[in-house]
Design an enzyme around this catalytic site. Structure first.
Site, PDB file in Angstrom:
ATOM      1  N   LYS A  68     -14.831  -5.275   3.684  1.00 31.09           N
ATOM      2  CA  LYS A  68     -14.817  -6.348   4.695  1.00 31.09           C
ATOM      3  C   LYS A  68     -14.880  -5.814   6.133  1.00 31.09           C
ATOM      4  CE  LYS A  68     -12.335  -9.911   2.127  1.00 31.09           C
ATOM      5  NZ  LYS A  68     -11.170 -10.803   2.110  1.00 31.09           N
ATOM      6  N   ASP A 104     -12.127 -16.700   5.225  1.00 28.52           N
ATOM      7  CA  ASP A 104     -10.757 -16.606   4.682  1.00 28.52           C
ATOM      8  C   ASP A 104      -9.783 -17.384   5.567  1.00 28.52           C
ATOM      9  OD1 ASP A 104     -11.183 -15.037   2.421  1.00 28.52           O
ATOM     10  OD2 ASP A 104     -11.013 -13.154   3.523  1.00 28.52           O
TER      11      ASP A 104
HETATM   12  P1  NAP Z   1      -5.268  -4.968   2.026  1.00 27.16           P
HETATM   13  O1  NAP Z   1      -6.154  -4.992   3.224  1.00 27.16           O
HETATM   14  O2  NAP Z   1      -5.253  -3.774   1.123  1.00 27.16           O
HETATM   15  O3  NAP Z   1      -3.767  -5.214   2.593  1.00 27.16           O
HETATM   16  C1  NAP Z   1      -2.645  -5.356   1.773  1.00 27.16           C
HETATM   17  C2  NAP Z   1      -1.374  -5.219   2.610  1.00 27.16           C
HETATM   18  O4  NAP Z   1      -0.242  -5.176   1.724  1.00 27.16           O
HETATM   19  C3  NAP Z   1      -1.317  -3.938   3.416  1.00 27.16           C
HETATM   20  O5  NAP Z   1      -0.519  -4.150   4.552  1.00 27.16           O
HETATM   21  C4  NAP Z   1      -0.650  -3.013   2.417  1.00 27.16           C
HETATM   22  O6  NAP Z   1      -0.141  -1.844   2.990  1.00 27.16           O
HETATM   23  C5  NAP Z   1       0.433  -3.921   1.897  1.00 27.16           C
HETATM   24  N1  NAP Z   1       0.984  -3.461   0.636  1.00 27.16           N
HETATM   25  C6  NAP Z   1       0.277  -2.985  -0.431  1.00 27.16           C
HETATM   26  N2  NAP Z   1       1.150  -2.648  -1.412  1.00 27.16           N
HETATM   27  C7  NAP Z   1       2.390  -2.897  -0.934  1.00 27.16           C
HETATM   28  C8  NAP Z   1       3.703  -2.737  -1.462  1.00 27.16           C
HETATM   29  N3  NAP Z   1       3.908  -2.258  -2.694  1.00 27.16           N
HETATM   30  N4  NAP Z   1       4.772  -3.080  -0.691  1.00 27.16           N
HETATM   31  C9  NAP Z   1       4.580  -3.585   0.546  1.00 27.16           C
HETATM   32  N5  NAP Z   1       3.363  -3.743   1.109  1.00 27.16           N
HETATM   33  C10 NAP Z   1       2.280  -3.416   0.369  1.00 27.16           C
HETATM   34  O7  NAP Z   1      -5.564  -6.199   1.083  1.00 27.16           O
HETATM   35  P2  NAP Z   1      -5.952  -7.669   1.555  1.00 27.16           P
HETATM   36  O8  NAP Z   1      -7.422  -7.804   1.616  1.00 27.16           O
HETATM   37  O9  NAP Z   1      -5.165  -7.952   2.787  1.00 27.16           O
HETATM   38  O10 NAP Z   1      -5.460  -8.552   0.316  1.00 27.16           O
HETATM   39  C11 NAP Z   1      -4.071  -8.756   0.061  1.00 27.16           C
HETATM   40  C12 NAP Z   1      -3.900  -9.732  -1.104  1.00 27.16           C
HETATM   41  O11 NAP Z   1      -4.390 -11.028  -0.714  1.00 27.16           O
HETATM   42  C13 NAP Z   1      -4.689  -9.328  -2.361  1.00 27.16           C
HETATM   43  O12 NAP Z   1      -3.900  -9.574  -3.485  1.00 27.16           O
HETATM   44  C14 NAP Z   1      -5.889 -10.267  -2.358  1.00 27.16           C
HETATM   45  O13 NAP Z   1      -6.371 -10.555  -3.659  1.00 27.16           O
HETATM   46  C15 NAP Z   1      -5.259 -11.514  -1.722  1.00 27.16           C
HETATM   47  N6  NAP Z   1      -6.288 -12.366  -1.087  1.00 27.16           N
HETATM   48  C16 NAP Z   1      -6.411 -13.638  -1.556  1.00 27.16           C
HETATM   49  C17 NAP Z   1      -7.346 -14.480  -0.992  1.00 27.16           C
HETATM   50  C18 NAP Z   1      -7.479 -15.889  -1.522  1.00 27.16           C
HETATM   51  O14 NAP Z   1      -8.533 -16.501  -1.305  1.00 27.16           O
HETATM   52  N7  NAP Z   1      -6.455 -16.422  -2.136  1.00 27.16           N
HETATM   53  C19 NAP Z   1      -8.173 -14.029   0.056  1.00 27.16           C
HETATM   54  C20 NAP Z   1      -8.011 -12.718   0.530  1.00 27.16           C
HETATM   55  C21 NAP Z   1      -7.053 -11.890  -0.070  1.00 27.16           C
HETATM   56  P3  NAP Z   1      -1.084  -0.489   2.935  1.00 27.16           P
HETATM   57  O15 NAP Z   1      -2.247  -0.778   3.840  1.00 27.16           O
HETATM   58  O16 NAP Z   1      -0.185   0.569   3.404  1.00 27.16           O
HETATM   59  O17 NAP Z   1      -1.490  -0.336   1.489  1.00 27.16           O
END
Ligand code: NAP
Length: 282
Positions: A68, A104
């Protein structure tokens, strides 16, 4: 015939083809929605697909984790929303020019509005995580007038500070607080919080038994919980929040909304959300 697709990696559990194929059928458009797995860091792989868009072979692309941010450098124009968030999940092409959108944020905004209906004048939200989805959520909440706090793990403090800094102009006087995703810090939140949004992947299949909310930490009374995770349909966080008497839901509605908005960007057609939900549940 319209050619659409999704770039990401891996794409084995993606629901997007089902949603978009049902959208094409609903508006009687002949077309296809294919998966384009591109390995992390493979900018060449992204460039090949964007070239195919410029050449008129593809009319629309979605982009998901981990591309992204990387796709942004290949765009000719960015919408104000995708620029502010720093992520593109939808690409359109006009006169050979590629435009990067982010659906999003409005997808979340729209599903949240259906979930909450009435909110107090002083709306306070806590967002868990500081990654790409958290940025879209914070953007949407600030636009809707919320006061936002972030909670992250210790290792993510610099990422969280960068997020807060980039949204400072939008937050204005409602400056954003930063907390640790640990009992000691979250206990201090007390009541008066209206919304908790999980924007971390914790609880996502196959990690389904975990919750981002620290064990033993009481949920703030009266808050609603929105979990962006949608696989499984009932996450541990949603189950625990409901057991504590809170209203809670997962992010399936956001997934459907962002897909419908992408589809409208490519085709100009609005599809009834019930049709898209039915495709996901099928
Ligand atoms: P991302 O960019 O990888 O960010 C995830 C965030 O969570 C980062 O701050 C990450 O820290 C943190 N994190 C990961 N593992 C963790 C843990 N064990 N404890 C605490 N913090 C943790 O991913 P994203 O794109 O933001 O997506 C996040 C979630 O939202 C995913 O599950 C995705 O499927 C969901 N999502 C859903 C939709 C929807 O339409 N419903 C749309 C977009 C995303 P680090 O960077 O240090 O790993």
């Amino acid at each position: 015939m319209i050619h659409l697709g999704l770039i990401g990696y891996p794409l084995s559990h993606s629901l997007s083809p089902r949603i978009h194929e049902s959208a094409l059928a609903a508006v009687s458009l002949q077309g296809e929605y294919l998966l384009y797995p591109v390995a992390p860091g493979d900018i060449g792989g992204l460039a090949v697909l964007t070239m195919r868009m410029r050449a008129g072979e593809l009319q629309g692309l979605n982009v998901t984790i981990p591309h992204k941010q990387a796709i942004m450098s290949l765009m000719d124009e960015l919408t104000a929303c995708s620029q502010a968030i720093g992520a593109v999940n939808t690409v359109t092409v006009h006169d050979g020019k590629l435009i990067g959108h982010n659906t999003d944020a409005p997808g979340f905004q729209s599903d949240l509005a259906k979930f909450l209906r009435n909110t107090a004048a002083q709306k306070k939200a806590l967002v868990l995580g500081a990654g790409g989805a958290a940025r879209a959520v914070v953007y949407a909440l600030l636009r809707d007038g919320w006061k936002v706090a972030l909670a992250v793990r210790r290792a993510d403090l610099s990422q969280a500070r960068a997020l807060i800094e980039s949204f400072e102009p939008q937050a204005g006087a409602k400056s954003m607080d930063l907390l640790l995703l640990e009992s000691g810090d979250l206990d201090r939140l007390g009541n008066g919080l209206e919304l908790i949004v999980n924007a971390t992947p914790i609880g996502m299949f196959p990690d389904s038994e975990h919750s981002p909310w620290p064990q033993g930490c009481p949920f703030p009374k009266g808050a609603a919980v929105y979990d962006l995770v949608y696989n499984p349909r009932q996450t541990r966080l949603v189950r625990d929040a409901q057991a504590a008497g809170l209203r809670a839901k997962t992010g399936l509605g956001m997934l459907v909304e962002q897909a419908a908005l992408s589809f409208a960007c490519w085709t100009g057609r609005d599809v009834a959300r019930e049709i898209l939900f039915a495709a996901v549940e099928a």
